[in-house]
Design an enzyme around this catalytic site. Structure first.
Site, PDB file in Angstrom:
ATOM      1  N   LYS A 134       0.814  -1.213   0.000  1.00 25.46           N
ATOM      2  CA  LYS A 134       0.000   0.000   0.000  1.00 25.46           C
ATOM      3  C   LYS A 134       0.852   1.269   0.000  1.00 25.46           C
ATOM      4  CE  LYS A 134      -4.232  -2.035   1.625  1.00 25.46           C
ATOM      5  NZ  LYS A 134      -3.890  -3.408   2.029  1.00 25.46           N
TER       6      LYS A 134
HETATM    7  C1  LIG Z   1      -4.577  -4.443   1.619  1.00 26.46           C
HETATM    8  C2  LIG Z   1      -3.854  -5.707   1.611  1.00 26.46           C
HETATM    9  C3  LIG Z   1      -4.254  -6.772   0.788  1.00 26.46           C
HETATM   10  C4  LIG Z   1      -5.483  -6.707  -0.071  1.00 26.46           C
HETATM   11  O1  LIG Z   1      -5.357  -5.759  -1.097  1.00 26.46           O
HETATM   12  P1  LIG Z   1      -6.656  -5.205  -1.848  1.00 26.46           P
HETATM   13  O2  LIG Z   1      -6.165  -4.200  -2.797  1.00 26.46           O
HETATM   14  O3  LIG Z   1      -7.548  -4.624  -0.790  1.00 26.46           O
HETATM   15  O4  LIG Z   1      -7.290  -6.375  -2.504  1.00 26.46           O
HETATM   16  C5  LIG Z   1      -3.482  -7.926   0.794  1.00 26.46           C
HETATM   17  N1  LIG Z   1      -2.394  -8.036   1.585  1.00 26.46           N
HETATM   18  C6  LIG Z   1      -1.995  -7.051   2.392  1.00 26.46           C
HETATM   19  C7  LIG Z   1      -0.802  -7.258   3.241  1.00 26.46           C
HETATM   20  C8  LIG Z   1      -2.700  -5.847   2.434  1.00 26.46           C
HETATM   21  O5  LIG Z   1      -2.281  -4.884   3.233  1.00 26.46           O
END
Ligand SMILES: *Cc1c(COP(=O)(O)O)cnc(C)c1O
Length: 440
Positions: free
Chosen positions: A107
């Site tokens: 993210k």
């Molecule tokens: C947010 C997140 C996901 C899922 O991603 P999306 O874009 O919401 O599908 C998977 N793994 C981790 C570690 C995350 O922080």
């Protein structure tokens, strides 16, 4: 480029407006009116490009003249100060490590790009921008870290009390300065609902310059396509079709991949790897999408019962279930399966994977077992550093793991949060009492 609402294709806005409002006024999600096709040359020379060069080539088509090219390059250079290396696990299975950013999760890519774009567009704003974020853990720390000390911006995080890991909570609640954390006595879905209500509340809209940084924001979504290109660049010499396995929650990460494919990236198939929150799997199987309350699992960033990027997936395929099924294979796994995968990967390949990446591994393995493919490269998106889920990982592999320095420093700080109940009225009151002074 203009962006339309997934609820109404004739409602279009500029990139700047799409970034500022997050959600369209009719509560749809923004999508580019056209997905640009990258030229053939780009794909022939891609292995010679750096991550940031690839990011620029992809981003410039969406931003067009709303940000001058040299400014866009600066935004990219400020945002992506870390790598996304591809690590081979065995001959045709690779891990794309997306956790080398400051908060150790993928993210960081979207959050940092968005923060720098918001800061660029916000230069001439009079009212300070308040970013409201519902987080199941990783979003909040990525967003708050990205906006930390950015002038004229305040961030308010809502996270579900006792439903994020100890380390995640420390990352959410220890920054201070322009970042505040609200500990909501409820679930992640409650947090998400409260934030959504705030954006449509007339009083709040009048008083504040509210903005969202959840994965629905287009400025967070676009950078999530860049690393798919970069993975392809790193596998350039193999000349094999690629299968990407993506651990999914709100489906923002996967949507980034689908956009990359539409831009011309050769992808054989996507695997949507999910935990027991399996509404997407049910959709693939039956063509019916039926949101459910979320269930807590050890891959908690994927505990989503109503994935908010689902509308974008539908939009990209013109609501055609058959086409979606052709491009995306879905599979769901239990916590027990996830824990044994963490152990297996460690024992077989001496690689320490986090619970989300482990679900991705299982998804790829299941797909490959069902399909007899002679020549391919599998890429698992490793979305977080294993140390973020240290208890689960150490128990699974029966060994202590090392804590990266950037995590250690937030663990040493004191938690600071405000507990509130899971009602929108409480959030509204909080905003009115704490933030009206700063308007003057
Ligand atoms: C947010 C997140 C996901 C899922 O991603 P999306 O874009 O919401 O599908 C998977 N793994 C981790 C570690 C995350 O922080």
């Amino acid at each position: 480029m203009k962006f339309y609402s997934t609820n109404n294709r004739s409602l279009t806005v500029t990139f700047k407006e799409a970034v500022k409002s997050g959600l369209a006024s009719d509560a749809g999600l923004f999508m580019p009116i056209e997905i640009p096709q990258l030229p053939e040359d780009f794909f022939l020379d891609i292995h010679k490009l750096s991550f940031n060069e690839i990011a620029f080539e992809a981003a410039k088509h969406f931003v067009e003249d709303e940000i001058p090219h040299d400014e866009l390059k600066n935004i990219i250079d400020f945002s992506f100060t870390f790598d996304a290396p591809l690590v081979p696990l065995k001959e045709n299975i690779n891990i794309l490590e997306l956790f080398h950013g400051p908060t150790l999760a993928f993210k960081d890519f979207g959050a940092r790009f968005m923060a720098n774009v918001v800061s660029y567009f916000g230069k001439d704003e009079k009212k300070e921008i308040i970013i409201l974020v519902a987080t199941s853990g990783d979003t909040g720390s990525a967003v708050s870290n990205a906006f930390y000390e950015i002038p004229n911006v305040k961030v308010i995080l809502l996270y579900p009390s006792e439903k994020v890991s100890y380390i995640q909570e420390k990352q959410l609640t220890t920054l201070g300065k322009n970042i505040s954390a609200l500990e909501v006595l409820g679930s992640f879905d409650d947090c998400q609902k409260m934030v959504k209500q705030a954006f449509v509340d007339e009083d709040l809209k009048k008083l504040f310059n509210l903005s969202s940084a959840n994965s629905i924001n287009i400025a967070r979504l676009l950078p999530q396509s860049f690393y798919y290109f970069y993975a392809f660049a790193q596998l350039f010499d193999k000349k094999s079709p690629i299968i990407f396995s993506v651990p999914c929650g709100n489906f923002g990460d996967l949507t980034g991949g689908l956009i990359a494919k539409k831009m011309g990236l050769p992808v054989y198939r996507f695997v949507a790897a999910i935990n027991t929150n399996d509404v997407f799997l049910k959709y693939i199987q039956t063509g019916k999408f039926e949101p459910k309350p979320s269930i807590s699992t050890i891959s908690n960033a994927m505990d989503v019962g109503n994935p908010n990027n689902f509308a974008r997936v539908l939009d990209l395929y013109g609501d055609d279930h058959r086409k979606i099924k052709n491009d995306i294979y879905a599979a769901s796994f239990t916590d027990e399966e996830t824990k044994s995968a963490i152990r297996d990967i460690f024992e077989k390949y001496n690689y320490i994977i986090d619970p989300h990446g482990a679900v991705g591994y299982l998804g790829l393995k299941t797909f490959l077992n069902k399909n007899n493919l002679s020549k391919f490269q599998g890429v698992i998106l490793e979305t977080a550093h294993p140390a973020k889920f240290i208890d689960i990982v150490e128990e699974a592999i029966d060994k202590q793991i090392e804590m990266p320095g950037r995590l250690k420093s937030s663990l040493e700080k004191e938690k600071s949060s405000v507990k509130i109940s899971n009602s929108f009225e409480k959030l509204k009151n909080y905003l009115l009492t704490h933030y009206t002074q700063s308007l003057e």
